[in-house]
Design a protein around this motif. Structure first.
Motif, PDB file in Angstrom:
ATOM      1  N   LEU A 185       9.638  -6.325   4.873  1.00 45.13           N
ATOM      2  CA  LEU A 185      10.287  -7.602   4.595  1.00 45.13           C
ATOM      3  C   LEU A 185      10.490  -8.402   5.875  1.00 45.13           C
ATOM      4  CD1 LEU A 185      12.894  -6.226   2.060  1.00 45.13           C
ATOM      5  CD2 LEU A 185      11.028  -7.796   1.506  1.00 45.13           C
ATOM      6  N   ARG A 186      10.904  -7.714   6.920  1.00 49.00           N
ATOM      7  CA  ARG A 186      11.148  -8.388   8.195  1.00 49.00           C
ATOM      8  C   ARG A 186       9.851  -8.967   8.763  1.00 49.00           C
ATOM      9  NH1 ARG A 186      14.364 -10.442  10.293  1.00 49.00           N
ATOM     10  NH2 ARG A 186      14.686  -9.473  12.329  1.00 49.00           N
ATOM     11  N   VAL A 232       0.846  -1.194   0.000  1.00 49.72           N
ATOM     12  CA  VAL A 232       0.000   0.000   0.000  1.00 49.72           C
ATOM     13  C   VAL A 232       0.880   1.243   0.000  1.00 49.72           C
ATOM     14  CG1 VAL A 232      -1.849   1.261   1.156  1.00 49.72           C
ATOM     15  CG2 VAL A 232      -1.765  -1.242   1.324  1.00 49.72           C
ATOM     16  N   VAL A 233       0.519   2.209  -0.858  1.00 54.31           N
ATOM     17  CA  VAL A 233       1.174   3.515  -0.847  1.00 54.31           C
ATOM     18  C   VAL A 233       0.089   4.557  -0.616  1.00 54.31           C
ATOM     19  CG1 VAL A 233       2.504   5.207  -2.160  1.00 54.31           C
ATOM     20  CG2 VAL A 233       2.988   2.765  -2.421  1.00 54.31           C
ATOM     21  N   PRO A 283       4.352  -7.888  -3.473  1.00 54.68           N
ATOM     22  CA  PRO A 283       2.966  -8.209  -3.134  1.00 54.68           C
ATOM     23  C   PRO A 283       2.184  -8.718  -4.343  1.00 54.68           C
ATOM     24  CG  PRO A 283       3.194  -5.855  -3.443  1.00 54.68           C
ATOM     25  CD  PRO A 283       4.589  -6.433  -3.527  1.00 54.68           C
ATOM     26  N   ASP A 284       1.119  -9.462  -4.071  1.00 58.03           N
ATOM     27  CA  ASP A 284       0.229  -9.899  -5.143  1.00 58.03           C
ATOM     28  C   ASP A 284      -0.734  -8.777  -5.537  1.00 58.03           C
ATOM     29  OD1 ASP A 284       1.363 -12.404  -5.166  1.00 58.03           O
ATOM     30  OD2 ASP A 284      -0.136 -13.301  -3.840  1.00 58.03           O
ATOM     31  N   LEU A 285      -0.992  -7.872  -4.600  1.00 54.39           N
ATOM     32  CA  LEU A 285      -1.897  -6.753  -4.848  1.00 54.39           C
ATOM     33  C   LEU A 285      -1.249  -5.475  -4.326  1.00 54.39           C
ATOM     34  CD1 LEU A 285      -4.685  -5.655  -5.741  1.00 54.39           C
ATOM     35  CD2 LEU A 285      -5.513  -6.184  -3.434  1.00 54.39           C
ATOM     36  N   LEU A 286      -1.146  -4.477  -5.201  1.00 55.33           N
ATOM     37  CA  LEU A 286      -0.557  -3.189  -4.835  1.00 55.33           C
ATOM     38  C   LEU A 286      -1.630  -2.117  -4.920  1.00 55.33           C
ATOM     39  CD1 LEU A 286       1.969  -1.441  -4.228  1.00 55.33           C
ATOM     40  CD2 LEU A 286       2.337  -1.287  -6.708  1.00 55.33           C
ATOM     41  N   LEU A 287      -1.861  -1.422  -3.812  1.00 53.42           N
ATOM     42  CA  LEU A 287      -2.870  -0.369  -3.738  1.00 53.42           C
ATOM     43  C   LEU A 287      -2.169   0.986  -3.646  1.00 53.42           C
ATOM     44  CD1 LEU A 287      -5.284  -2.030  -1.135  1.00 53.42           C
ATOM     45  CD2 LEU A 287      -5.326  -2.205  -3.639  1.00 53.42           C
ATOM     46  N   LEU A 288      -2.432   1.855  -4.622  1.00 55.43           N
ATOM     47  CA  LEU A 288      -1.823   3.181  -4.667  1.00 55.43           C
ATOM     48  C   LEU A 288      -2.929   4.210  -4.487  1.00 55.43           C
ATOM     49  CD1 LEU A 288       0.466   2.655  -7.803  1.00 55.43           C
ATOM     50  CD2 LEU A 288       1.098   2.385  -5.401  1.00 55.43           C
ATOM     51  N   ALA A 313       6.633  -0.574  -0.582  1.00 52.14           N
ATOM     52  CA  ALA A 313       5.499  -1.380  -1.030  1.00 52.14           C
ATOM     53  C   ALA A 313       5.929  -2.460  -2.019  1.00 52.14           C
ATOM     54  CB  ALA A 313       4.444  -0.474  -1.658  1.00 52.14           C
ATOM     55  N   LEU A 314       6.841  -2.119  -2.948  1.00 55.36           N
ATOM     56  CA  LEU A 314       7.246  -3.064  -3.979  1.00 55.36           C
ATOM     57  C   LEU A 314       8.257  -4.093  -3.478  1.00 55.36           C
ATOM     58  CD1 LEU A 314       7.570  -0.661  -7.036  1.00 55.36           C
ATOM     59  CD2 LEU A 314       5.879  -2.467  -6.725  1.00 55.36           C
TER      60      LEU A 314
END
Length: 328
Positions: free
Chosen positions: A93-94, A72-73, A145-150, A140-141
């Motif tokens: 990532l962690r 998410v951004v 992710p399978d789904l990116l919400l901007l 976010a990238l």
């Protein structure tokens, strides 16, 4: 991956079906209060909704937010104020179990890709808006992710900064394998970044299609104005036309008789004018109907005396008018 398939209801706020193949960017547009943020929240699991969400072949319907492969951004970047840029990017990532050293390496790599690798040690307060947004996109990238919400990622940025970031983001999204939903109020975002457009109005999907299809045949007033068209509403029908199709002539003493046809002619007064490419764009307040915009040559603007306050006639040939139903 099988993309995104969602059928969602948020009582009183949203009823929407969304389908997108892997690698597709879907621009979500609509007026304020249309349900855009509600849709993103329902997909992310932060807004309670009924229905079904499937992403990448996995059922997300009852999946906790932390278990969704989601990036998410936000408009405000939402960076952690106490973390340096590389720590912020590594954080996601962690939380997904990536060992610290690998997370750090991948975080710095993504910062380099977004052109802010030299700012890795800075905290949010030491970054400009454009720099902070690049860090947020990297964060976010980085988690793949399978789904990116901007959510309006260019809001509040200077035009030049937004343009550079838009070009950079387009390059990364071209190589992104997941599905992107981009909420925007800018037609340029939809035309340059998106493969598909989804139009929301009053919590419902009222139009879908390619950016060119939606721009050419808008089915809501908001979309028509977003792509720079004039709009005249007649019941449930929209009549739209380009500013370049409008003929402007002076009105008042000594300007000749008034036109006799009423349908595509309006009397009005110039409210404002400004350069627009090679033309001068006029904003005209009409005596019957909406404000309209017209493009004229600089020479015509001088010759016709088109200063603020000037009284004018506007006319449009019927062949230049596009007529569309407002609802599917």
């Amino acid at each position: 991956m099988t993309g995104l398939h969602a059928d969602l209801t948020v009582p009183g706020r949203l009823v929407a079906q969304v389908h997108a193949a892997p690698g597709r960017v879907v621009a979500v547009i609509g007026p304020n209060g249309a349900g855009k943020s509600t849709l993103l929240g329902a997909l992310a699991g932060t807004v309670a909704a009924t229905g079904r969400v499937e992403v990448g072949g996995r059922d997300w319907t009852d999946l906790p937010v932390r278990e969704r492969r989601l990036g998410v951004v936000f408009q405000d970047r939402s960076l952690f104020p106490h973390l340096r840029a590389h720590e912020d990017v590594a954080f996601g990532l962690r939380t997904r179990g990536v060992p610290r050293r690998d997370a750090e390496r991948r975080a710095r790599d993504w910062l380099d890709r977004l052109g802010v690798g030299d700012l890795a040690e800075r905290r949010p307060a030491e970054l400009s808006g454009g720099q902070a947004q690049r860090v947020a996109i990297a964060r976010a990238l980085a988690t793949e992710p399978d789904l990116l919400l901007l959510d309006e990622p260019f809001a509040g940025l200077d035009v030049g900064v937004a343009t550079g970031l838009r070009i950079e983001l387009a390059r990364h999204l071209a190589a992104y394998a997941g599905v992107v939903l981009l909420v925007t109020h800018d037609a340029l975002d939809a035309l340059t970044l998106a493969d598909e457009v989804l139009v929301l109005d009053e919590g419902r999907v009222v139009q879908t299609g390619s950016p060119r299809e939606v721009a050419a045949h808008p089915r809501t007033e908001h979309v028509a104005r977003l792509v720079g068209l004039n709009v005249v509403r007649e019941g449930e029908t929209l009549r739209s036309f380009a500013p370049s199709a409008v003929t402007v002539s002076p009105r008042g003493a000594g300007s000749g008789p008034a036109p006799t046809s009423a349908r595509n002619r309006w009397a009005g007064r110039v409210a404002a004018l400004a350069p627009h490419g090679d033309a001068v764009r006029l904003l005209v307040t009409t005596t019957r109907g909406p404000e309209l915009i017209a493009d004229v040559t600089p020479a015509a603007a001088v010759e016709l005396g088109l200063d603020p306050g000037a009284e004018v006639w506007l006319s449009v040939k019927e062949t230049a008018v596009q007529t569309d139903s407002m609802r599917p």
